[in-house]
Design an enzyme around this catalytic site. Structure first.
Site, short mmCIF file in Angstrom:
data_model
loop_
_atom_site.label_atom_id
_atom_site.label_comp_id
_atom_site.label_asym_id
_atom_site.label_seq_id
_atom_site.Cartn_x
_atom_site.Cartn_y
_atom_site.Cartn_z
N SER A 183 0.84 -1.19 0.00
CA SER A 183 0.00 0.00 0.00
C SER A 183 0.89 1.26 0.00
CB SER A 183 -0.97 -0.04 1.17
OG SER A 183 -1.98 0.92 1.03
N ASP A 230 -8.55 -6.01 -4.90
CA ASP A 230 -7.95 -4.76 -4.44
C ASP A 230 -8.46 -3.60 -5.28
OD1 ASP A 230 -6.43 -3.12 -2.88
OD2 ASP A 230 -4.51 -4.00 -3.40
N HIS A 237 -6.95 -6.19 0.04
CA HIS A 237 -5.81 -5.29 0.07
C HIS A 237 -4.79 -5.70 1.14
CE1 HIS A 237 -3.79 -1.44 -0.59
NE2 HIS A 237 -3.79 -1.23 0.73
#
Length: 628
Positions: free
Chosen positions: A151, A304, A339
């Site tokens: 991320s 995601d 994610h």
């Protein structure tokens, strides 16, 4: 339907299992992990690493005690609170130090103990570059640095890779889509948009991260005092909780955070831009004309935020002419997880409502092998025979490998949206067919009211304050709505593997000068459960290009082609393929108010009467990449 699957043969080789990690520090208590780290590592807390403009960035350095010779370095940069005592960081440091690496973690500019002003992605071309230079110059460094993170700790790596720093030996970007400005067919500007439609998740994320009024300690403290403060004071602001399901409906959109009492900041700057605003080139985003110079091991996920741009960038990096070694050493793993949840892949895995069987994959072991190859020179650790693409095929519920993306042998199968003019809802007459509709087949019409948008259920998303739970959830609750057009194929009699980029082309018209068109691909089980595979959306004003917005002419047919979906799914015998079309997907995407004006500054919307045409020259369809 048999014609679709007659030539489909199941079968790519299953991915080779990865050996388990040598040491699992996850079973340690926090206190035990901290004690073990003190035993194994020399630790320097909050070292102020100087940038070219004199600003210092707070950095923790963990090195194996009594190491013989220079060390390779694993480097993480983050906007999050990772420098003060943190159980996750302690375990990461333990893992790398025990394997003979230095582990360096740094706060981005303007975050916590680092100096300067915050900017999303943390100035990767300057601060990131200078940090690599500093690490490589340390007497304990062997001059080889690998960047790692998921991320926000991955996204800054992309623009840095274009700099081709001599010490940047390898990288592992995981879930890195918000670092991509434009790549190939995708121009999402760091996931701020999909198809020119802003995503609400970043409004929530910026509320938590952007803080112009942050507390700071004096920059001229001595190292010992600073390290002591870092251990016991995290400078982590605690903002008031927000009822996001209510707040996300606030209009105008550009005052959503102001309404919470927030000072003007990054949100107000970004929401004022359009998808083609030149200002997107002035920050830390990666754009596909910047080059590429670093061997990369990518980790992406079907559910995601930005699987499409991520896979497009993987292909782009493989095609670079700047650095042949980098181009030949791009590898990707794509899982069914949400994610950054790569560590949660295991037996009896479930995404949303859908059981996916054994999804076990040891991502940590693969990362360790990758860095052993590039930072220690152990070529056998990550052999050249490793598949460039390892992906989880849903439906078949198995890991597959390929030499490229999409896999070789993919054939495009076009399926047309058809009906007798009443595809509205699950109870309508919409169908997905191999046969193009004849001239005169009636269009499907529905009314889109922005004050009553279609609810988001699952799909790809993250980081949104609980607004949306990502994953393969049943879509029947929204398919019951009359403003959702539902097109369903016949039941399959043989397996059909769809793997790659999926394009939808819609022939549309509207009573409004601007509106959105949202598309979903769904796998319908024999019991009727409708598992979402992916979704996309397009703002009609941008149908001719993001730099050429143009209103619709009411009642006139126009072509809208949303950004591609990206997926790997095997539709099993008895299952059906379904496409949904509507004009909203909220709260994942900002609602179009249908006025044709500056949507983000408006408070009043109008109802749009929209239509999907599918007759003769106005055929609407979806192109599926089918693996033979």
């Amino acid at each position: 339907m048999n014609k679709i699957v007659a030539a489909v043969v199941a079968g790519l080789l299953a991915a080779t299992p990865i050996a388990a990690s040598a040491q699992d520090y996850g079973r340690y208590s926090d206190a035990a992990a901290q004690t073990e780290l003190s035993r194994l590592a020399d630790v320097q807390m909050a070292v102020m690493v100087p940038m070219r403009d004199g600003v210092g960035l707070a950095t923790n350095v963990y090195r194996p005690k009594n190491a013989s010779g220079p060390l390779p370095t694993v480097f993480v940069r983050t906007p999050y609170n990772e420098l003060a005592y943190n159980a996750r960081t302690t375990r990461s440091a333990l893992s790398w130090v025990s394997k003979g690496y230095a582990f360096v973690i740094q706060n981005e500019r303007g975050r916590y103990f680092s100096g300067g002003d915050y900017q999303i992605l943390g100035y990767p071309q300057t601060d990131g570059y200078d940090a690599l230079t500093w690490i490589a110059a340390q007497p304990w460094s062997n001059g080889k640095v690998g960047t790692l993170g998921c991320s926000s700790s991955a996204e800054w790596q992309l623009a840095l890779a274009a700099q081709n720093h001599p010490a940047h030996a390898a990288m592992v970007p995981q879930a890195s889509g918000a670092g991509i400005g434009k790549v190939g067919r995708f121009q999402e500007q760091g996931n701020w948009y999909t198809g020119g439609v802003p995503r609400n998740l970043f409004f929530v994320w910026l509320y938590g991260v952007d803080n112009p009024q942050r507390a700071q300690i004096p920059m001229d403290l001595d190292q010992e005092t600073r390290a002591r403060i870092v251990r016991y004071n995290d400078l982590d602001a605690k903002k008031p909780d927000v009822n996001w399901p209510s707040q996300i409906r606030h209009l105008p959109v550009n005052e959503m955070l102001k309404d919470l009492g927030e000072p003007a900041g990054t949100f107000e700057e970004l929401i004022a831009r359009t998808p083609s605003d030149p200002a997107w080139r002035q920050g830390g985003l990666y754009h596909d004309d910047m080059g590429w110079g670093v061997p990369s091991l990518w980790f992406n996920s079907w559910y995601d935020v930005s699987i499409g741009p991520n896979m497009e960038l993987f292909n782009h990096a493989r095609s670079t002419t700047q650095d042949r070694e980098a181009a030949e050493n791009q590898y990707v793993v794509v899982g069914p997880n949400n994610h950054c949840a790569f560590g949660g892949l295991g037996p009896n895995y479930k995404s949303g409502d859908r059981p996916l069987g054994d999804a076990t994959f040891d991502s940590d072991a693969l990362v360790h092998a990758w860095f052993d190859r590039w930072l220690k020179g152990e070529r056998r650790a990550f052999p050249e025979s490793t598949p460039h693409v390892q992906y989880f095929n849903m439906g078949e519920n198995a890991w597959r490998t390929a030499a490229q993306w999409p896999p070789a042998g993919v054939k495009t199968v076009r399926m047309y949206l058809r009906s007798g003019g009443s595809a509205n809802s699950l109870n309508g007459d919409g169908m997905l067919s191999l046969q193009a509709p004849p001239a005169g087949e009636p269009a499907d019409r529905y009314r889109y009211d922005p004050m009553n948008p279609v609810q988001t259920i699952g799909g790809g998303d993250c980081c949104n304050g609980g607004l949306v739970t990502a994953g393969a959830f049943d879509q029947r609750p929204i398919e019951a709505r009359n403003d959702v057009l539902v097109y369903t194929s016949e039941a399959l009699t043989e397996p059909m593997q769809v793997t790659g980029f999926i394009d939808a082309v819609l022939k549309v018209s509207s009573s409004a000068p601007d509106t959105d068109f949202a598309v979903k691909l769904v796998d319908v089980a024999p019991d009727g459960t409708a598992y979402i595979l992916g979704d996309t959306i397009m703002r009609a004003r941008y149908r001719n290009g993001y730099d050429r917005p143009a209103p619709l002419t009411p009642g006139q047919v126009a072509t809208v082609q949303p950004t591609p979906l990206t997926i790997s799914n095997t539709f099993q015998p008895g299952h059906r393929i379904r496409v949904e079309v509507t004009s909203s997907n909220f709260p994942k995407f900002v609602r179009n108010l249908n006025t044709g004006g500056p949507n983000e500054t408006e408070s009043q919307g109008v109802v749009a009467d929209n239509a999907i045409h599918h007759a003769g020259d106005d055929a609407s369809y979806i192109d599926l990449p089918v693996v033979k």
